[in-house]
Write a protein that holds these residues in place. Structure first.
Motif, short mmCIF file in Angstrom:
data_model
loop_
_atom_site.label_atom_id
_atom_site.label_comp_id
_atom_site.label_asym_id
_atom_site.label_seq_id
_atom_site.Cartn_x
_atom_site.Cartn_y
_atom_site.Cartn_z
N PHE A 179 0.81 -1.23 0.00
CA PHE A 179 0.00 0.00 0.00
C PHE A 179 0.84 1.27 0.00
O PHE A 179 0.36 2.33 -0.38
CB PHE A 179 -0.99 0.00 1.17
N ASN A 180 2.11 1.20 0.41
CA ASN A 180 2.96 2.40 0.35
C ASN A 180 3.30 2.79 -1.08
O ASN A 180 3.64 3.95 -1.35
CB ASN A 180 4.26 2.18 1.14
N PHE A 181 3.27 1.82 -1.98
CA PHE A 181 3.60 2.06 -3.39
C PHE A 181 2.53 1.37 -4.26
O PHE A 181 2.85 0.63 -5.18
CB PHE A 181 4.99 1.52 -3.72
N ALA A 182 1.26 1.63 -3.92
CA ALA A 182 0.16 0.87 -4.51
C ALA A 182 0.14 0.97 -6.03
O ALA A 182 0.08 -0.06 -6.73
CB ALA A 182 -1.17 1.34 -3.92
N GLN A 183 0.16 2.19 -6.57
CA GLN A 183 0.06 2.31 -8.02
C GLN A 183 1.29 1.76 -8.72
O GLN A 183 1.18 1.07 -9.74
CB GLN A 183 -0.14 3.77 -8.43
N ALA A 184 2.48 2.02 -8.19
CA ALA A 184 3.71 1.50 -8.79
C ALA A 184 3.68 -0.02 -8.81
O ALA A 184 4.09 -0.65 -9.80
CB ALA A 184 4.93 2.00 -8.03
N ALA A 185 3.19 -0.63 -7.73
CA ALA A 185 3.11 -2.09 -7.67
C ALA A 185 2.12 -2.62 -8.71
O ALA A 185 2.39 -3.61 -9.41
CB ALA A 185 2.71 -2.54 -6.27
N GLU A 186 0.98 -1.96 -8.82
CA GLU A 186 -0.02 -2.40 -9.81
C GLU A 186 0.50 -2.24 -11.23
O GLU A 186 0.32 -3.14 -12.07
CB GLU A 186 -1.30 -1.58 -9.62
N LEU A 187 1.16 -1.13 -11.50
CA LEU A 187 1.70 -0.91 -12.84
C LEU A 187 2.81 -1.90 -13.16
O LEU A 187 2.91 -2.40 -14.29
CB LEU A 187 2.21 0.52 -12.96
N ALA A 188 3.67 -2.17 -12.18
CA ALA A 188 4.76 -3.13 -12.41
C ALA A 188 4.21 -4.52 -12.68
O ALA A 188 4.71 -5.24 -13.56
CB ALA A 188 5.69 -3.15 -11.20
N GLU A 189 3.19 -4.88 -11.94
CA GLU A 189 2.57 -6.20 -12.16
C GLU A 189 1.91 -6.27 -13.53
O GLU A 189 2.05 -7.26 -14.26
CB GLU A 189 1.55 -6.48 -11.05
N ALA A 190 1.20 -5.21 -13.90
CA ALA A 190 0.54 -5.18 -15.21
C ALA A 190 1.55 -5.22 -16.35
O ALA A 190 1.28 -5.80 -17.41
CB ALA A 190 -0.34 -3.94 -15.32
N ALA A 191 2.73 -4.61 -16.13
CA ALA A 191 3.76 -4.58 -17.17
C ALA A 191 4.57 -5.87 -17.24
O ALA A 191 5.40 -6.03 -18.14
CB ALA A 191 4.70 -3.40 -16.92
N GLY A 192 4.36 -6.76 -16.29
CA GLY A 192 5.12 -8.00 -16.26
C GLY A 192 6.50 -7.85 -15.66
O GLY A 192 7.33 -8.75 -15.77
#
Length: 421
Positions: free
Chosen positions: A349-362
């Motif tokens: 949750f401290n880096f929620a969007q970065a984590a989601e984007l990194a996961e989506a980008a593979g």
């Protein structure tokens, strides 16, 4: 805060037993400076509380210098690791100090002495007395690379009477994401813009990265990195490691590399690794080249500071510390910028969007717990094509989100001091 000042000074002195820098310049914590120092007004003041904020501030400071040649930087910190890292950001004519305690007198003396033209607080630092005195002086205050998780917002509501007036006195908040912006507005910040995340603009140390890659070649076996671990995570990881005998053999007897978040825990983690029956080597025991005993070890402890690029360059895959316990995770962007495949836990949750984007980008994959993350890491060590593809996706992900520093610098330098209240 006044009543707590003696106790806090004592705490800093005691902490100085392990980190001596905490015992230096203690008068600065009270806003007291040598009488012969009479700096000229107009500093660009940047406050970076600790190591992570200081490293993120580096890209912003570079952008500020490009936009305003001759800029005089006043850099403040609250922790020893932040102040040590901040030294590298200074140029002739700059100054570095501790942030004063948030008491009216300390803050007033600090601002009267330095007379900054604009104040920049990195990420989450909002202090009631500081904001009140800055507003009284007409000093524009910016919260840069601002983030506010839903959890922090809920906790902040308990201190609404203190924090909302402080938030309302900010001249501008430059948020990492739209979700952060919405929460900042709800918390009272009057003017919020989404500017992106400065951590994407951080420059990877190419020398350290290359050294890590060279060490990997020398080792001749896979390396699994537990990156920036927090208390409790190492024990879970070591327990899972001990249970993976056959899988470790099948993966080519990988090296376990653990890098704790806090330097004061280095000895504690070293003892835990030894107690788990693993042959241990500590990074602090050699200089530029690991010795034969280190090369034969089962585990390395990354007990050095500011060498994460080296560790990411060394690793075949990294497990993201702070994400396997409800701690919010650590910065995953540096791993991506180094091209290191990343496995993260459920708590980011401290880096929620970065984590989601990194996961989506593979560039990263999410795992439910440390045991399953370790199994996935061992599997990835046996799939070089899959790991190579993740490395390329990580580099592309990191490169594609740069540019926040330039945008923030322009917004900060556009602010003019307001008339005193």
């Amino acid at each position: 805060m006044r009543l707590l000042t003696p106790a806090y000074l004592l705490r800093l002195w005691l902490r100085g037993r392990a980190e001596p820098l905490y015992r230096r310049f203690l008068r600065q914590r009270l806003g007291i400076y040598p009488a012969h120092e009479h700096p000229r007004p107009g500093w660009v003041w940047v406050h970076a509380v600790s190591l992570g904020e200081t490293r993120a501030a580096a890209a912003l400071i570079d952008a500020l210098r490009r936009a305003q040649p001759g800029l005089r930087l006043l850099l403040s910190h609250s922790t020893a690791t932040g102040r040590e890292a901040g030294v590298e950001l200074l140029r002739n004519g700059d100054a570095q100090v501790w942030l004063p305690f948030d008491t009216p007198g300390s803050v007033r003396r600090f601002l009267h002495h330095w007379q900054p033209g604009v104040g920049v607080l990195m990420e989450t630092e909002i202090w009631p007395c500081l904001q009140a005195e800055a507003a009284r002086r007409g000093l524009p205050m910016v919260l840069a690379n601002a983030r506010l998780s839903a959890r922090s917002q809920r906790r902040g509501e308990r201190l609404r009477a203190l924090l909302h007036p402080a938030a309302q006195r900010l001249s501008l908040a430059l948020a990492q994401t739209e979700a952060d912006a919405e929460r900042l507005r709800a918390s009272g910040v009057p003017r919020v813009q989404v500017a992106g995340n400065l951590k994407f603009d951080m420059t990877v140390d190419a020398v350290l990265l290359a050294r890590g890659q060279a060490w990997h070649e020398t080792l001749g076996r896979p390396v699994i990195l537990a990156a920036v671990t927090r208390e409790g995570e190492e024990a879970l990881l070591l327990k899972a490691w001990q249970s993976q005998g056959a899988a470790l053999k099948a993966a080519g007897r990988p090296l376990l590399l653990i890098v704790p978040r806090h330097p004061q825990r280095f000895d504690e983690v070293a003892q835990a690794i030894s107690n788990a029956g693993l042959r241990l080597a500590r990074r602090s025991q050699w200089a530029d080249v690991p010795d034969p005993e280190a090369l034969a070890a089962d585990a390395w402890l990354g007990d050095s500071m500011r060498e994460m690029a080296l560790y990411y360059g060394l690793a075949d895959v990294a497990l993201l510390g702070g994400s396997f316990a409800p701690l919010g995770g650590q910065n995953l962007i540096e791993a991506a910028a180094c091209g290191c495949p990343l496995l993260m836990g459920p708590h980011t949750f401290n880096f929620a969007q970065a984590a989601e984007l990194a996961e989506a980008a593979g560039a990263a994959r999410r795992q439910p717990d440390l045991a399953q993350a370790l199994s996935a890491a061992l599997h990835l060590c046996q799939q070089p094509d899959d790991a190579a593809a993740m490395r390329q996706r990580a580099l592309a992900f990191a490169q594609g989100h740069r540019g926040a520093a330039t945008r923030m610098a322009a917004d900060i330098l556009s602010l003019e001091p307001a008339p005193r209240a």
